[in-house]
Enzyme design. Sequence first.
Site, PDB file in Angstrom:
ATOM      1  N   CYS A  80      -1.746  -5.081   7.226  1.00 29.52           N
ATOM      2  CA  CYS A  80      -1.018  -3.655   7.573  1.00 29.52           C
ATOM      3  C   CYS A  80      -0.344  -4.081   8.838  1.00 29.52           C
ATOM      4  CB  CYS A  80      -2.447  -2.893   7.963  1.00 29.52           C
ATOM      5  SG  CYS A  80      -3.836  -2.641   6.597  1.00 29.52           S
ATOM      6  N   CYS A 105       0.511  -0.891   0.069  1.00 31.66           N
ATOM      7  CA  CYS A 105       0.296   0.207  -0.396  1.00 31.66           C
ATOM      8  C   CYS A 105       1.265   1.696   0.037  1.00 31.66           C
ATOM      9  CB  CYS A 105      -0.964  -0.030   0.871  1.00 31.66           C
ATOM     10  SG  CYS A 105      -0.050   0.001   2.717  1.00 31.66           S
TER      11      CYS A 105
HETATM   12 FE1  FES Z   1      -1.586   0.414   4.817  1.00 28.63          FE
HETATM   13 FE2  FES Z   1      -2.917  -0.397   6.124  1.00 28.63          FE
HETATM   14  S1  FES Z   1      -3.091   0.105   4.258  1.00 28.63           S
HETATM   15  S2  FES Z   1      -0.856   0.109   6.016  1.00 28.63           S
END
Ligand code: FES
Length: 140
Positions: free
Chosen positions: A104, A35
């Site tokens: 995450c 992400c």
């Molecule tokens: Fe990046 Fe959760 S979406 S840390």
Amino acid sequence: MALYSETVMEHFRNHRNVGVIENADGVGEVGNAKCGDIMKIYLKIDNDIITDVKFETFGCGSAIASSSMATEMIKGKPVGEALELTNKAVAEALGGLPAHKMHCSVLAEEAIKKALLDYYEKSGKDYDRSLFIDCGCCGE
Ligand code: FES
């Protein structure tokens, strides 16, 4: 069923240990390849015991809740125990995370490991290098 457990929501709303430790004994920063978010962990260590821990993140709510829980789980513990902390244990302590949010929780585990590695290197202590073989999940 709610997407997030009560414990996740509680740690997200009332997150513990956010901030910076000046003159930390170990600092670790990792980025999540999935992400692009970032996590930084600061450790204060006395006689191999983690006396204080703080985190800063550009991460989502799950990353905040995971780091809040992970830092609570290692505070007051010997460094050897902190090294054994896994993102799965953190997710379990949170009452679970949705599958697409498990990555995450990896941020906190990886940043803690990196901060511990920094501590070992700065302090010149002997350590088992095999414990720090990069899993690659955070793109480090
Ligand atoms: Fe990046 Fe959760 S979406 S840390």
